[in-house]
Design a protein around this motif. Structure first.
Motif, PDB file in Angstrom:
ATOM      1  N   ASP A 175     -23.080  -4.440 -18.870  1.00 42.20           N
ATOM      2  CA  ASP A 175     -23.678  -3.988 -17.329  1.00 42.20           C
ATOM      3  C   ASP A 175     -22.431  -4.438 -16.296  1.00 42.20           C
ATOM      4  N   ALA A 176     -22.622  -5.820 -16.170  1.00 46.57           N
ATOM      5  CA  ALA A 176     -21.777  -5.766 -15.300  1.00 46.57           C
ATOM      6  C   ALA A 176     -20.025  -5.322 -15.333  1.00 46.57           C
ATOM      7  N   MET A 177     -20.071  -5.149 -16.995  1.00 45.77           N
ATOM      8  CA  MET A 177     -18.230  -4.574 -16.610  1.00 45.77           C
ATOM      9  C   MET A 177     -18.673  -3.001 -15.744  1.00 45.77           C
ATOM     10  N   ASP A 178     -19.432  -2.261 -16.231  1.00 42.19           N
ATOM     11  CA  ASP A 178     -19.611  -0.735 -15.694  1.00 42.19           C
ATOM     12  C   ASP A 178     -20.113  -1.175 -14.085  1.00 42.19           C
ATOM     13  N   ASP A 179     -20.660  -1.972 -13.645  1.00 36.19           N
ATOM     14  CA  ASP A 179     -20.703  -2.480 -12.183  1.00 36.19           C
ATOM     15  C   ASP A 179     -19.443  -2.378 -11.254  1.00 36.19           C
ATOM     16  N   LEU A 180     -18.354  -3.170 -12.366  1.00 38.56           N
ATOM     17  CA  LEU A 180     -17.621  -3.830 -11.887  1.00 38.56           C
ATOM     18  C   LEU A 180     -16.702  -2.723 -11.659  1.00 38.56           C
ATOM     19  N   HIS A 181     -16.727  -1.614 -13.039  1.00 37.56           N
ATOM     20  CA  HIS A 181     -16.247  -0.401 -12.749  1.00 37.56           C
ATOM     21  C   HIS A 181     -15.931   0.475 -11.468  1.00 37.56           C
ATOM     22  N   ARG A 182     -17.498   0.563 -11.825  1.00 36.61           N
ATOM     23  CA  ARG A 182     -17.755   1.570 -10.591  1.00 36.61           C
ATOM     24  C   ARG A 182     -17.473   1.048  -9.227  1.00 36.61           C
ATOM     25  N   HIS A 183     -17.512  -0.169  -8.893  1.00 36.85           N
ATOM     26  CA  HIS A 183     -16.721  -0.540  -7.702  1.00 36.85           C
ATOM     27  C   HIS A 183     -15.490  -0.374  -7.103  1.00 36.85           C
ATOM     28  N   LEU A 184     -15.038  -0.827  -8.311  1.00 31.27           N
ATOM     29  CA  LEU A 184     -13.531  -0.528  -8.374  1.00 31.27           C
ATOM     30  C   LEU A 184     -12.937   0.770  -8.375  1.00 31.27           C
ATOM     31  N   PHE A 185     -14.141   2.019  -8.192  1.00 32.50           N
ATOM     32  CA  PHE A 185     -13.582   3.519  -8.084  1.00 32.50           C
ATOM     33  C   PHE A 185     -13.747   3.532  -7.108  1.00 32.50           C
ATOM     34  N   THR A 186     -14.960   2.646  -5.764  1.00 32.71           N
ATOM     35  CA  THR A 186     -15.518   2.666  -4.531  1.00 32.71           C
ATOM     36  C   THR A 186     -13.879   2.482  -4.151  1.00 32.71           C
ATOM     37  N   VAL A 187     -13.049   1.886  -4.267  1.00 26.83           N
ATOM     38  CA  VAL A 187     -12.230   0.769  -3.394  1.00 26.83           C
ATOM     39  C   VAL A 187     -11.188   1.633  -3.556  1.00 26.83           C
ATOM     40  N   ILE A 188     -10.738   2.231  -4.808  1.00 33.83           N
ATOM     41  CA  ILE A 188      -9.739   2.868  -5.151  1.00 33.83           C
ATOM     42  C   ILE A 188      -9.883   4.412  -4.011  1.00 33.83           C
ATOM     43  N   MET A 189     -11.375   5.077  -4.295  1.00 30.12           N
ATOM     44  CA  MET A 189     -11.552   6.152  -3.000  1.00 30.12           C
ATOM     45  C   MET A 189     -11.657   5.731  -2.278  1.00 30.12           C
TER      46      MET A 189
END
Lengths: 222, 222
Positions: free
Chosen positions: B155-169
């Motif tokens: 779950d922690a990985m998924d959260d990081l992954h989702r947050h990473l996308f907000t940074v890129i976008m």
């Protein structure tokens, strides 16, 4: 008893073929939803994914029961194991179609893709659906020669995928970062879908010949 | 005869654990190569991937031989099948580490990642390696309770992954499209690596309990 068992084995392969056909149809619809910004079609693909997952659970359950009760050997054993592996790959194919449909839903009513790259996806979609169809037929017919010809379609997919990246990475790319990110992920989904379809076909070759094509070690039966 | 067979089964699980440890180490090195633009380390990961693939072929071959010669039932059968499945997942983990290492090599001597997102990858790398280590230990110890705790790390990985996308976008993204594309793909590699590690652990739970956690249908043995 043995006859009932061979019926079960045939049924299992038949269910795997049905599942593979469903994954191909899911990708066909998902691609249409993607290119046409068709929300209803995207929702349909998303809703139907559990059917593919359920088929997979059912196939695995039956395969395990067959192994436990009948302890098959030689070719029969290979078939059961190939079915278990292939069902896993086909479930992934369904998941990848689901990802495509979700992208279409997320950006609706906008189109996800820039017009420049739409033709790539039309073609990648066509190849993906063709690969799923071929894999389905190969499971049904056990035609090893056809399985080998799948590699060509997969190469065509890889070429398209590589070329797509040069388009996204080009300085002329005028559609911004979010569109590039969506396009990147979608490209990967199609490429992985094709890989899985080829892997399903290769498992079928393994059943017939006892050797995995393009595979490191020998997997001859002891 | 039966005793020799149980030795073989134990050896098989031991080899799977070794393979999982190698995949974890590959991801650890790949992450270091990625963050440090370390070409030598990237090359090492790339060169070592065939070792993981060879281990997988060997495991599968032995598992098939066991099934064919010993026709195990009940728990023993479950173990062999879980090992075959898990070996496939671990091979994918190795492939994903390989993809990370190849990205580091492709952009060398430049860094692949913008400084803004490097902390995300440091953390995703840490979690990925931790998950591989946990999965390795779970294979060795058969500790079902630990397998469940893996879900939290995932779950922690998924959260990081989702947050990473907000940074890129984000509109503030100042690193251009090629960097966004690389970052997108790399993010996905880490997320998939974690998924596979969890799937390996779940297969181990299945061996112990006869039920796949978080899995659609019942997979009780008939």
């Amino acid at each position: 008893m043995r006859e009932a068992y061979h019926d079960q084995l045939g049924q299992l392969a038949g269910q795997l073929a049905d599942m593979c056909a469903m994954a191909g149809e899911a990708m066909e619809h998902a691609t249409r939803a993607l290119l046409g910004a068709d929300l209803a079609l995207a929702e349909q693909v998303i809703g139907d994914d559990t059917k593919i997952d359920d088929l997979r659970s059912g196939i695995e359950e039956q395969a395990y029961a067959l192994l436990a009760l009948q302890a098959p050997v030689a070719t029969d054993l290979r078939i059961v194991l190939a079915v278990i592996h292939a069902a896993e790959s086909v479930e992934r194919m369904g998941d990848l179609a689901l990802h495509v449909a979700k992208a279409a839903r997320r950006r609706h009513p906008n189109h996800v893709l820039a017009e420049t790259v739409e033709p790539y996806f039309a073609e990648m979609g066509r190849i993906a659906v063709e690969l799923a169809r071929e894999a389905t037929d190969i499971i049904r017919t056990q035609d090893v020669a056809r399985a080998r010809s799948l590699e060509d379609a997969d190469d065509a997919m890889d070429d398209l995928h590589r070329h797509l990246f040069t388009v996204i990475m080009d300085k002329e790319w005028a559609h911004g970062v979010p569109s590039a990110v969506d396009t990147t992920l979608l490209g990967r989904f199609y490429e992985r879908f094709a890989d899985h379809a080829v892997s399903v076909a290769k498992r079928t070759v393994f059943v017939v010949t006892g050797r995995m094509p393009g595979y490191g070690g020998s997997t001859d039966e002891a």
